[in-house]
Structure formats: C-alpha cells, structure tokens
Design an enzyme around this catalytic site. Structure first.
Site, PDB file in Angstrom:
ATOM      1  N   ARG A  12       0.841  -1.202   0.000  1.00 37.07           N
ATOM      2  CA  ARG A  12       0.000   0.000   0.000  1.00 37.07           C
ATOM      3  C   ARG A  12       0.874   1.250   0.000  1.00 37.07           C
ATOM      4  O   ARG A  12       2.088   1.191   0.182  1.00 37.07           O
ATOM      5  CB  ARG A  12      -0.924   0.005   1.213  1.00 37.07           C
ATOM      6  N   GLY A  47       0.563  -7.923 -10.428  1.00 36.16           N
ATOM      7  CA  GLY A  47       1.293  -8.944 -11.158  1.00 36.16           C
ATOM      8  C   GLY A  47       2.652  -9.204 -10.537  1.00 36.16           C
ATOM      9  O   GLY A  47       3.621  -9.534 -11.224  1.00 36.16           O
ATOM     10  N   GLY A  50       4.044 -11.820  -3.813  1.00 35.28           N
ATOM     11  CA  GLY A  50       3.863 -11.300  -2.470  1.00 35.28           C
ATOM     12  C   GLY A  50       4.449 -12.232  -1.418  1.00 35.28           C
ATOM     13  O   GLY A  50       4.254 -13.445  -1.496  1.00 35.28           O
ATOM     14  N   SER A 133      11.972  10.784   5.156  1.00 29.06           N
ATOM     15  CA  SER A 133      10.862  11.677   5.480  1.00 29.06           C
ATOM     16  C   SER A 133      11.366  13.083   5.751  1.00 29.06           C
ATOM     17  O   SER A 133      12.461  13.274   6.302  1.00 29.06           O
ATOM     18  CB  SER A 133      10.105  11.180   6.713  1.00 29.06           C
ATOM     19  N   TYR A 143       9.932   9.516  15.259  1.00 28.92           N
ATOM     20  CA  TYR A 143       9.828   9.075  13.866  1.00 28.92           C
ATOM     21  C   TYR A 143      10.861   9.798  13.010  1.00 28.92           C
ATOM     22  O   TYR A 143      11.596   9.173  12.237  1.00 28.92           O
ATOM     23  CB  TYR A 143       8.419   9.346  13.346  1.00 28.92           C
ATOM     24  N   ALA A 146      14.384   8.583  13.690  1.00 28.51           N
ATOM     25  CA  ALA A 146      14.652   7.298  13.046  1.00 28.51           C
ATOM     26  C   ALA A 146      14.962   7.485  11.562  1.00 28.51           C
ATOM     27  O   ALA A 146      15.873   6.840  11.020  1.00 28.51           O
ATOM     28  CB  ALA A 146      13.462   6.366  13.226  1.00 28.51           C
ATOM     29  N   LYS A 147      14.235   8.366  10.904  1.00 30.08           N
ATOM     30  CA  LYS A 147      14.482   8.619   9.485  1.00 30.08           C
ATOM     31  C   LYS A 147      15.811   9.337   9.275  1.00 30.08           C
ATOM     32  O   LYS A 147      16.506   9.100   8.280  1.00 30.08           O
ATOM     33  CB  LYS A 147      13.337   9.440   8.889  1.00 30.08           C
ATOM     34  N   ILE A 176       2.559  13.611   1.607  1.00 33.77           N
ATOM     35  CA  ILE A 176       2.050  12.809   0.497  1.00 33.77           C
ATOM     36  C   ILE A 176       0.587  12.465   0.766  1.00 33.77           C
ATOM     37  O   ILE A 176       0.267  11.857   1.797  1.00 33.77           O
ATOM     38  CB  ILE A 176       2.853  11.504   0.331  1.00 33.77           C
TER      39      ILE A 176
END
Length: 239
Positions: A12, A47, A50, A133, A143, A146-147, A176
């Site tokens: 996703r 296609g 996974g 990020s 967060y 960490a990035k 985004i």
C-alpha cells in the site's frame, strides 16, 4: 534483461506505487508486508510476487533473503508512525521508550536488517533505495529521528557498496496525499497548512516518489549515491 526488484512495505501507499512503477517497466517484482490479506491482494493486482514478512523480525528477513540468488533493486519502503502497545501501568519514561523503540524498529532497523541480509546478492549496477521523510529535518519526534538515522546509515552503505557498482540513496518525501500515514487524523486545516508550505502549492503523490525511486535505479543515475533526495515541492529546501 528483466530486473528483479524487492519492495518492502509494498502492499500500500508509497511502497505500492513504487512496485507498480517497476512492474510497468517489466521487472520481476516482489513485495512484502505484514498483513497477508493486503500483500496477497496487492500482489495479484500488480502482477507481483507477495511475501508476508515483518522486516523487524530477523528470522523472517533471513527467510525472505533466502529466496534471492540475485537482486537488482532493493527498496526499503516499510515504515510509518510507530505504534507502541498501550500499557496503562507504564511510567512516563517507559512510554517514551516504547514509542522510540517502535519508531526505530519500524523505520530504521527494518531497513538495516533487510539490507544487511540482501546486500551480498545486489548485482553490479544495482541500487538500494530507502524512503525517508521530511520529518528527519523538522518536527519529526522519534519518527523523524529514526528517518534521520536511516539517511546517515545509507551514507555509510553507499561507501560500502560503491566499489561493487551499487548505489545507495534515500528519497525523502514531504506531505504525500492518498496514503494512510496519518491513520485518519489528518484535518482539512492541517492538510492546507502543509500544502501552503510548498512552492508548488499541491500535495505530493505516491507516484512522485515512485518516479524518483525509478530514476535512481536507471542508467542515468549511476553516479548518484550517498544522497538524500528531497521530494517535497519546496517545503524543505537545500543548497
């Protein structure tokens, strides 16, 4: 020659858009995620192949890596805001520690484990890309920290892989739209404020990031490595 591409967190959001872009180019794409139903559905639609894999689990990552003899493109797109398990009995410091561990596990160590397990099979002329990020530059909390660490580690990775002809870069998105990053907590006012910070006066899209990742894996980007590419419409500028 058909390229083999692995996209973690590819079921996703940005990861899916990246997987879709490479699949459209005829690559053999493998996507991973933690939720079997999402991975299976996305793989069928794209296609792709996974694989259910928690990138923070060393055993699961080892099993994933065992399925590759060679790999042309590795995209670490797994991550997001960490979700620490709530504990009503936890002290303030214990809660802080849990949140930081969740963000470091999901956004830094997931990429470290996956890349470490697969870097030996990255083919000459290949590339490793991680999704960073804008939060690494400002207002990011655990967060963002960490990035930021992810970008620092990728600079080291670039020096290690460069002699083999493999590049390593971070693509750092701003806001985004059309993802579940904010888990329904985004308000209209907040969204408009984020868009107003850009020079382009629009939200970014998963395709914006996918096209940048695709470029970094192209022949035209073979001398770009050890970099963080900011894709945010000017919300954060560099010189």
């Amino acid at each position: 020659m058909t390229r083999t591409v692995l996209v973690t967190g590819g079921s996703r959001g940005i990861g899916r858009a990246v997987a879709e872009r490479f699949a459209a180019d005829g690559a053999s794409v493998v996507i991973t995620g933690r939720r079997a139903e999402l991975v299976e559905a996305a793989a069928k639609e794209l296609g792709a192949t996974g694989v259910v894999c928690d990138a923070t689990d060393p055993r699961a990552v080892e099993d994933l890596a065992a399925g590759f003899d060679t790999l042309d493109v590795l995209v670490n797109a797994a991550g997001g805001l960490g979700q620490a398990q709530p504990d009503p009995a936890a002290t303030e410091l214990e809660s802080v520690l849990a949140q930081w561990r969740a963000d470091l596990d999901g956004n830094l160590l997931s990429a470290v484990l996956t890349t470490t397990a697969l870097k030996s099979v990255l083919a000459p002329g290949g590339t490793a890309v991680a999704v960073g990020s804008i939060g690494a530059e400002r207002r990011g909390g655990s967060y963002g920290a960490a990035k930021a660490a992810l970008a620092a580690w990728y600079a080291i990775l670039s020096a290690e892989l460069g002699p083999r002809g493999v590049t390593a870069n971070v693509v750092s998105p701003g806001y985004i739209a059309d993802t579940d990053f904010f888990r329904g907590a985004m308000t209209d006012a907040r969204e408009q404020a984020l868009i107003a910070e850009t020079h382009t006066k629009r939200a970014g899209t998963p395709r914006d990031i996918a096209e940048t990742v695709f470029f970094l894996a192209s022949d035209g980007a073979r001398h770009i490595t050890g970099q963080t590419l900011h894709v945010n419409g000017g919300a954060f500028t560099t010189r």
